[in-house]
Design an enzyme around this catalytic site. Structure first.
Site, short mmCIF file in Angstrom:
data_model
loop_
_atom_site.label_atom_id
_atom_site.label_comp_id
_atom_site.label_asym_id
_atom_site.label_seq_id
_atom_site.Cartn_x
_atom_site.Cartn_y
_atom_site.Cartn_z
N HIS A 1 0.76 20.93 -30.16
CA HIS A 1 1.09 19.42 -29.88
C HIS A 1 -0.52 18.91 -29.30
O HIS A 1 -1.27 18.90 -29.34
CB HIS A 1 0.95 20.05 -28.04
CG HIS A 1 1.22 18.59 -26.85
ND1 HIS A 1 1.67 17.20 -26.58
CD2 HIS A 1 0.17 18.34 -25.56
CE1 HIS A 1 1.68 16.72 -26.14
NE2 HIS A 1 1.30 17.38 -25.46
N ASN B 1 -0.46 10.45 -28.15
CA ASN B 1 0.34 11.59 -27.83
C ASN B 1 1.23 12.01 -27.06
O ASN B 1 2.75 10.78 -25.83
CB ASN B 1 -0.46 12.25 -26.18
CG ASN B 1 0.63 13.18 -25.72
OD1 ASN B 1 1.27 13.62 -25.70
ND2 ASN B 1 -0.42 13.73 -24.48
N CYS C 1 5.28 17.81 -22.06
CA CYS C 1 4.89 17.94 -23.31
C CYS C 1 5.89 19.38 -24.32
O CYS C 1 5.31 19.12 -25.16
CB CYS C 1 3.77 17.66 -23.44
SG CYS C 1 3.10 16.10 -23.14
N1 COA Z 1 -13.55 3.52 -22.68
C1 COA Z 1 -13.71 3.21 -22.74
N2 COA Z 1 -14.46 4.53 -21.41
C2 COA Z 1 -13.57 5.05 -20.53
C3 COA Z 1 -12.72 5.05 -21.11
C4 COA Z 1 -11.41 4.28 -21.69
N3 COA Z 1 -10.83 3.80 -23.16
N4 COA Z 1 -11.93 6.32 -20.26
C5 COA Z 1 -12.78 6.65 -19.80
N5 COA Z 1 -13.25 5.85 -20.10
C6 COA Z 1 -15.08 6.27 -18.55
C7 COA Z 1 -14.95 6.87 -17.56
O1 COA Z 1 -15.09 5.98 -16.73
C8 COA Z 1 -16.47 7.29 -17.79
O2 COA Z 1 -17.02 6.52 -17.02
P1 COA Z 1 -18.15 7.02 -16.10
O3 COA Z 1 -19.66 7.61 -17.01
O4 COA Z 1 -19.27 5.28 -15.73
O5 COA Z 1 -17.99 7.47 -14.66
C9 COA Z 1 -16.75 7.43 -18.62
O6 COA Z 1 -15.74 7.06 -19.83
C10 COA Z 1 -16.51 9.34 -19.59
O7 COA Z 1 -15.08 9.78 -18.18
P2 COA Z 1 -14.94 10.89 -19.04
O8 COA Z 1 -13.17 11.28 -18.20
O9 COA Z 1 -15.94 12.11 -18.74
O10 COA Z 1 -14.46 11.17 -20.42
P3 COA Z 1 -13.67 12.67 -21.34
O11 COA Z 1 -14.88 12.73 -21.95
O12 COA Z 1 -13.43 13.66 -20.32
O13 COA Z 1 -12.44 11.53 -22.21
C11 COA Z 1 -9.51 12.13 -21.41
C12 COA Z 1 -11.72 11.71 -20.71
C13 COA Z 1 -8.93 11.80 -20.66
C14 COA Z 1 -9.92 11.44 -22.82
C15 COA Z 1 -10.03 13.67 -21.61
O14 COA Z 1 -10.43 13.89 -20.51
C16 COA Z 1 -8.63 14.35 -22.26
O15 COA Z 1 -8.65 14.51 -23.33
N6 COA Z 1 -8.51 15.36 -20.51
C17 COA Z 1 -6.75 16.02 -20.95
C18 COA Z 1 -5.33 14.50 -21.15
C19 COA Z 1 -4.50 15.13 -21.95
O16 COA Z 1 -4.28 15.38 -22.78
N7 COA Z 1 -3.00 14.78 -20.70
C20 COA Z 1 -2.29 15.20 -21.95
C21 COA Z 1 -1.52 16.50 -21.77
S1 COA Z 1 0.14 16.35 -22.05
#
Ligand code: COA
Length: 328
Positions: free
Chosen positions: A255, A285, A111
């Site tokens: 980004h 993204n 990215c």
């Molecule tokens: N819909 C509903 N629930 C979801 C879900 C979705 N699409 N994706 C995850 N969940 C659930 C999880 O299973 C978890 O459930 P649990 O509490 O029962 O275990 C809960 O939501 C919270 O998950 P969590 O991983 O703590 O959420 P978060 O707030 O950290 O958000 C991301 C997850 C992936 C959106 C976040 O971590 C993120 O944006 N990370 C960076 C990723 C990124 O940018 N990657 C590319 C970089 S170039």
């Protein structure tokens, strides 16, 4: 030496996928995706070739630049989703666009690819008098490597392409490129490797053996933590080189991964959110295409105007990160 963005163009596949579309086959919903990521919809390429998306963006950039393709001496394409292992998409575009004499290669910095490519192009322009114009294209179909059963990852990504024509200039310029390979396992998609054979030979066991092939895997929380630090670090490192502060920047073009990452990074930088270009709500993204897609949209709708100071800041798999500060 700096660079001038002579012309820019972008291309988005026609098909749009909303959060509700994901809710049709995954245990997710529009509210969760919007509040956790800021994303509402994204474009999907299907099997549309990535090189063709890049070509469509490049044609517009060359037309805006008002130059002949034959005057381009360098083609760099950033992508992590090439249609081919080889040849490079850059070579294909060089021919397809009627560019006659140009070095052409693809660059994979995930990215951060657009920032890496622009800075690489600038270095070529500075050191090779035979190169008058450089074409940088970022083209991605990340949906092609998404695991559509992994609700925490597939909802983040979209597809698209954008391109710039660059020329040498005396305008202000600074850059910073870096990578932290200790985080390689936090965000990756692997090529074909037979797991049983890799595991039989401990010398070759790279720790990825059991991971699915050609699918994007991420440790979302770890990537998030990296991103909120990488963004201000990359900006400051480039800014310090030329003694500029965030107050003097007109627009940050980060980004487009997650609006919460941008908000936290803005706070860390002490810069107001209304100085950040955000298009992830409708692009998602798009990996290396995300910064130039956002930049082009802001130029086309008149938000970014000539003479303004811009900070382009990328981060992604590698873990790579980097920034380019320039005057539009
Ligand atoms: N819909 C509903 N629930 C979801 C879900 C979705 N699409 N994706 C995850 N969940 C659930 C999880 O299973 C978890 O459930 P649990 O509490 O029962 O275990 C809960 O939501 C919270 O998950 P969590 O991983 O703590 O959420 P978060 O707030 O950290 O958000 C991301 C997850 C992936 C959106 C976040 O971590 C993120 O944006 N990370 C960076 C990723 C990124 O940018 N990657 C590319 C970089 S170039």
């Amino acid at each position: 030496m700096g660079i001038n963005i002579l012309g820019m163009g972008s291309y988005l596949p026609e098909k749009i996928m909303t959060n509700d579309d994901f809710a049709g086959f995954l245990d997710t919903n529009d509210e969760w995706i919007r509040t956790r990521t800021g994303i509402n919809s994204r474009n999907m390429a299907g099997w549309e070739p990535v090189w063709l998306m890049g070509k469509n963006a490049a044609l517009k950039a060359i037309e805006k630049a008002g130059i002949s393709p034959e005057e381009i001496g360098l083609v760099i394409v950033s992508t992590v989703t090439s249609d081919f292992v080889t040849p490079s998409i850059a070579s294909i575009l060089q021919y397809e666009l009627g560019i006659k004499n140009a070095a052409a290669f693809d660059l994979n910095a995930a990215c951060s690819g657009f920032v890496y490519s622009v800075d690489t192009a600038r270095r070529f322009l500075e050191t090779d008098d035979n190169i008058k114009y450089a074409l940088v294209v970022s083209a991605e179909a990340i949906s092609r490597i998404c695991d559509f059963t992994d609700r925490s990852t597939c909802i983040l990504f979209g597809d698209g392409a954008a391109a710039v024509v660059l020329e040498k200039s005396d305008k202000m310029y600074s850059s910073f490129l870096n990578s932290d390979g200790s985080g390689a396992r936090k965000l990756f998609a692997k090529n074909c490797q037979p797991a049983e054979i890799v595991k039989q030979n401990s010398d070759f066991d790279d720790g990825f053996a059991d991971m699915p092939v050609h699918k994007l895997y991420q440790d979302g929380k770890e990537v998030y933590k990296f991103a909120v630090k990488a963004l201000p670090t990359a900006f400051r490192a480039a800014a310090e080189k030329i003694g500029i502060t965030s107050n003097e920047i007109d627009w940050f073009v980060p980004h487009q991964a997650n609006v919460r990452i941008i908000e936290t990074a803005a706070k860390n930088l002490g810069a107001p959110m209304d100085k950040f270009i955000v298009t992830l709500d409708h692009h998602g993204n798009t990996s290396s295409a995300s910064i130039p897609l956002a930049l082009n949209e802001a130029i086309e709708n008149g938000t970014i105007t000539r003479g303004q100071k811009l900070a382009l800041v990328g981060f992604g798999a590698g873990l790579s990160y980097g920034s380019v500060i320039l005057e539009y």
